[in-house]
Design a protein around this motif. Structure first.
Motif, short mmCIF file in Angstrom:
data_model
loop_
_atom_site.label_atom_id
_atom_site.label_comp_id
_atom_site.label_asym_id
_atom_site.label_seq_id
_atom_site.Cartn_x
_atom_site.Cartn_y
_atom_site.Cartn_z
N TYR A 220 3.75 -1.84 -3.72
CA TYR A 220 3.33 -0.86 -2.72
C TYR A 220 2.08 -0.12 -3.23
O TYR A 220 2.05 0.30 -4.39
N VAL A 221 1.10 0.03 -2.35
CA VAL A 221 -0.11 0.79 -2.69
C VAL A 221 -0.20 1.96 -1.72
O VAL A 221 -0.11 1.78 -0.50
N LEU A 222 -0.39 3.17 -2.26
CA LEU A 222 -0.38 4.39 -1.46
C LEU A 222 -1.78 4.99 -1.37
O LEU A 222 -2.50 5.08 -2.38
N ASP A 223 -2.18 5.39 -0.14
CA ASP A 223 -3.36 6.22 0.08
C ASP A 223 -2.90 7.65 0.27
O ASP A 223 -1.87 7.89 0.93
N GLU A 237 -10.85 18.19 3.78
CA GLU A 237 -9.95 17.06 3.61
C GLU A 237 -10.71 15.83 3.15
O GLU A 237 -11.86 15.62 3.53
N GLY A 238 -10.04 15.02 2.35
CA GLY A 238 -10.62 13.75 1.92
C GLY A 238 -9.51 12.74 1.70
O GLY A 238 -8.34 13.10 1.55
N ILE A 239 -9.88 11.46 1.71
CA ILE A 239 -8.87 10.41 1.53
C ILE A 239 -9.04 9.79 0.15
O ILE A 239 -10.15 9.52 -0.30
N PHE A 240 -7.96 9.61 -0.53
CA PHE A 240 -7.90 9.00 -1.86
C PHE A 240 -7.27 7.63 -1.67
O PHE A 240 -6.06 7.49 -1.59
N GLU A 241 -8.13 6.61 -1.55
CA GLU A 241 -7.66 5.25 -1.30
C GLU A 241 -7.07 4.65 -2.57
O GLU A 241 -7.53 4.91 -3.68
N ASN A 242 -6.05 3.82 -2.39
CA ASN A 242 -5.45 3.08 -3.50
C ASN A 242 -5.13 4.01 -4.67
O ASN A 242 -5.39 3.71 -5.83
N ALA A 243 -4.54 5.15 -4.32
CA ALA A 243 -4.31 6.18 -5.33
C ALA A 243 -3.32 5.73 -6.41
O ALA A 243 -3.50 6.02 -7.58
N VAL A 244 -2.28 5.01 -6.00
CA VAL A 244 -1.27 4.61 -6.97
C VAL A 244 -0.60 3.32 -6.49
O VAL A 244 -0.45 3.10 -5.29
N GLU A 245 -0.27 2.45 -7.43
CA GLU A 245 0.49 1.23 -7.13
C GLU A 245 1.89 1.38 -7.69
O GLU A 245 2.06 1.72 -8.87
N ILE A 246 2.87 1.16 -6.83
CA ILE A 246 4.27 1.24 -7.24
C ILE A 246 4.88 -0.15 -7.11
O ILE A 246 5.04 -0.67 -6.00
N ASP A 247 5.18 -0.76 -8.24
CA ASP A 247 5.74 -2.11 -8.27
C ASP A 247 7.25 -2.01 -8.42
O ASP A 247 7.75 -1.64 -9.49
N ILE A 248 7.96 -2.31 -7.34
CA ILE A 248 9.42 -2.28 -7.37
C ILE A 248 9.90 -3.69 -7.70
O ILE A 248 9.76 -4.61 -6.89
N THR A 249 10.41 -3.83 -8.89
CA THR A 249 10.76 -5.15 -9.40
C THR A 249 12.26 -5.40 -9.27
O THR A 249 13.05 -4.46 -9.16
N SER A 250 12.59 -6.67 -9.29
CA SER A 250 14.01 -7.00 -9.19
C SER A 250 14.22 -8.44 -9.60
O SER A 250 13.38 -9.32 -9.32
N GLN A 251 15.33 -8.70 -10.24
CA GLN A 251 15.78 -10.07 -10.43
C GLN A 251 16.13 -10.64 -9.06
O GLN A 251 16.22 -9.89 -8.08
N PRO A 252 16.31 -11.93 -8.91
CA PRO A 252 16.71 -12.49 -7.62
C PRO A 252 17.97 -11.82 -7.07
O PRO A 252 18.94 -11.60 -7.80
N LEU A 253 17.93 -11.48 -5.79
CA LEU A 253 19.05 -10.78 -5.16
C LEU A 253 19.76 -11.62 -4.11
O LEU A 253 20.98 -11.59 -4.00
#
Length: 722
Positions: A220-223, A237-253
């Motif tokens: 997930y990438v958040l602005d 106001e201003g926009i902060f593009e690609n501010a943070v990447e959240i990688d939610i990982t998992s073994q096969p489900l």
């Protein structure tokens, strides 16, 4: 095919037609230009983008016939016509793409869209809003700007594992940040609409909420939208593009094949469909764990998971072979036992005959099923061939071929040719049939009771009437002012819910509705209070074409409280919960304006109209109610105080006004401000009405306002179509 602002020549005469209609007294902004069918399209709320940012917006939802032949007829910037090629529209679907924005001026863009439906031309002025924002000042960053977290720790609300967070911060003290909002979220590169499992606090801490069932593994990438101020300069106001990447990982489900059990003819090849997989795809590979009985004639493609039974496999007739698969990725492996079954049979007949009957007339917007009339052949799968976008509400069962649609579908009236492919390992055959949709004689899209506030056009406002005395209320009689209910159609009218209640002595309700939809009153007056009636209108009762609509009607008893009259006009604030907004300021009499102070206080009742069924009516203290959930979100991660007014108070907990659900805005002469993306939960956005108590004082002392005079002067009506 795409159309942009500079490619409008082919629509010259269509636009002239619209202009002619405007001259003759038909409003271009009213979506009913050339026939009596009520039609409208709806795009998402305001979209925030930044410099050099590309963006894709899905096509609109709509009521009435399926739209097509979309075009952008005008672009404005802050209300002035603006010439740009950055906005393009897909002519068939209405999807909008935004690109080449590097040199696009900052400001609020509005797009006017035209389309056709059922042979008629429509234009919707300023229906799409795009907020082109400046980039944030240099020196703002997120630490860390990449987070990796295990899915299992998120989904388990009882987990004691502390989830990682990220902090928005500045390089030095020359920049301050006054407001933080998550404005866009992309999962694996695709924009997603619902992302309430991510939060940002008043001091810029980005976190993940535990226990949210709708979150799935992925990147997930958040602005962010930030309000910042540089020393000695105004905040902006201003926009902060690609501010943070959240990688939610998992073994096969999870691993699922559809179909998961098939028949294969002796010594012939069979190829499965690709499976549906849930889990991280980083380094994902599939392998055969085992087959029962054991055979080397079954293989799997390691990157796609497609299973192949080899030709000349020597498996005997009557054999049932169960296949177990191991899926492995960077985070682990999991065995999926007996996930695919192959049954060996002597003979599978090729498809030699296949057809559907033409349908009888199916009533518009009703549910139906249409099965295969005849099929000769074995192990057949079914699929549509070149199904048009206007028929996207049709479904087909891939194993039986039954075609269906749900109640409320938007399949256009008329005759449609539907083509279906039947296929097995030996042959395939196409057939077509006629799907006939007839007009629902009971179909309607709106009812309106008008208003006595000179609000025009009335259909743009809620049905609302202000009365100033008890006698005026008792004489009030409200008839239906406008509706597209077919003439001569019998309507069953009822008051589903009334906040006016009934007389305790006679048990007679204070509001009643007759067989013509006329509403009358015989009491219920309370000074300074707005009441709501939820009216149901049903046509075609007991028939397949039955249509029921729920419509609110509002009454304001505008009597003075402690000598003060507070009149909002309109006194029903219609607001989109996605985008928020601010109501009109009230007219206040009986007090010096600079000494009048008001604030939301208590009795915050929510009434669901057309929202998710899980949005339960009631106040914050009612367990599992919609307001209860909103209070939980406001206080998270702290323990919520359901008796506290902070989520709706201007004067209490002033650390971050953007965090609040809304408030009586003292900076805007007591207009009501509703903050964006607050009136929602995991089931969706609010579609209903909130009426809450406001208290006021006349001495200018805000410390006394909580114990001030009590009024209910305004209703907040939420709908994402506003």
């Amino acid at each position: 095919m795409k159309s942009n602002l500079q490619n409008l020549t082919s629509r010259f005469f269509a636009i002239l037609m619209t202009i002619g209609l405007c001259v003759s007294g038909v409003s271009c902004t009213d979506p009913e230009t050339t026939d009596s069918t009520k039609f409208a399209i709806f795009y998402a709320g305001v979209t925030d983008i930044g410099p050099s940012m590309n963006f894709n917006m899905s096509g609109p939802t709509y009521i009435g016939g399926t739209p097509s032949d979309f075009a952008i007829t005008r672009v404005t910037l802050n209300g002035e016509v603006y010439d740009t090629n950055c906005f393009q529209i897909e002519t068939n679907t209405g999807a909008i793409s935004i690109s080449d924005t590097k040199d696009l001026a900052v400001g609020l863009y509005a797009l006017s869209i035209s389309c056709r439906s059922n042979g008629s031309f429509y234009e919707f002025k300023d229906i799409v809003s795009v907020n082109m924002m400046r980039a944030i000042p240099e020196g703002i960053y997120v630490e860390p700007n990449k987070i990796k977290v295990d899915f299992g720790d998120i989904i388990n609300s009882e987990s004691t594992v502390e989830l990682p967070t990220a902090q928005v911060t500045t390089n030095g003290e020359h920049i301050s940040i006054n407001k933080y909002i998550i404005t866009n979220v992309r999962k694996n590169g695709e924009l997603i609409e619902k992302y309430d499992f991510f939060k940002i606090s008043n001091d810029g801490i980005i976190s993940i909420t535990k226990g949210k069932s709708d979150i799935t593994p992925g990147k997930y990438v958040l602005d962010l939208k930030l309000t910042t101020a540089i020393v000695d300069e105004e905040a902006e106001e201003g926009i902060f593009e690609n501010a943070v990447e959240i990688d939610i990982t998992s073994q096969p489900l999870s691993l699922t094949y559809t179909p998961n059990s098939i028949k294969a003819e002796e010594n012939t090849q069979n190829v499965s469909t690709a499976p549906t997989f849930i889990g991280s795809t980083d380094g994902l590979v599939y392998s055969i764990k085992s087959t029962t009985p054991q055979t080397s004639m079954i293989s799997i493609e390691p990157t796609t998971g497609i299973i192949t039974l080899a030709t000349d496999n020597k498996l005997e007739i009557g054999t049932t072979c169960n296949v177990s698969i191991t899926a492995s990725n960077q985070y682990g492996s999991k065995d999926f036992d007996n996930v695919y079954t192959i049954n060996i049979v002597e003979y599978i007949a090729p498809i030699s005959e296949f057809n559907y009957n033409d349908t009888e007339n199916i009533i518009q917007a009703t549910a139906f099923e249409h099965p295969v009339n005849k099929i000769i052949g074995g192990e057949v799968t079914y699929s549509f061939v070149n199904l048009g976008a206007q028929l996207s509400d049709l479904n087909i069962d891939p194993t039986t071929g039954t075609i269906s649609a749900k109640k409320g579908n938007n399949i256009p009236i008329g005759e449609h040719t539907i083509t279906v492919l039947a296929k097995n390992n030996k042959s395939e055959l196409q057939t077509s049939f006629k799907l006939n949709i007839q007009k629902n004689p009971y179909y309607f899209t709106y009812i309106h009771w008008g208003n006595n506030l000179t609000l025009s056009p009335a259909r743009n406002y809620a049905s609302q009437y202000r009365v100033t005395t008890k006698d005026e209320l008792s004489k009030l009689s409200i008839s239906v002012a406008d509706s597209d209910i077919p003439e001569g159609t019998e309507v069953n009218w009822a008051i589903k819910e009334s906040t006016m209640g009934k007389d305790e002595t006679t048990e007679m309700p204070y509001a009643e509705i007759d067989n013509n939809g006329k509403i009358t009153f015989n009491g219920g007056w309370v000074n300074g209070k707005v009441f709501m009636l939820l009216i149901t209108a049903t046509t075609g009762k007991g028939t397949p074409g039955e249509i029921t609509m729920i419509v609110p009607v509002f009454i304001h008893c505008a009597g003075a409280v402690d000598g003060v009259t507070v009149n909002y006009t309109p006194f029903v604030f219609q607001v989109n919960p996605r985008t928020g907004g601010t109501s009109a300021s009230p007219a206040i009499s009986g007090v010096e304006p600079n000494l009048f102070i008001a604030d939301y206080r208590r009795t915050f009742n929510y009434y669901n109209i057309n929202g998710p069924k899980e949005h339960i009516n009631g106040q914050p203290s009612k367990a599992s109610s919609f307001m209860n959930k909103l209070w939980n979100s406001y206080y998270d991660p702290k323990t919520p105080n359901y008796g506290q007014k902070w989520p709706l108070s201007y004067y209490d907990d002033t650390s971050s006004m953007a965090k609040k659900l809304g408030y009586v805005d003292a900076s805007k002469n007591c207009a009501i401000t509703i903050n964006p993306n607050k009136w929602q939960d995991e089931k969706g956005y609010a579609n209903g009405v909130m009426i809450g108590q406001i208290t006021f004082v006349k001495d200018g002392n805000s410390k006394n306002v909580s114990n001030g005079n009590q009024i209910f002067p305004i209703a907040i009506w939420f709908d994402t179509k506003f």
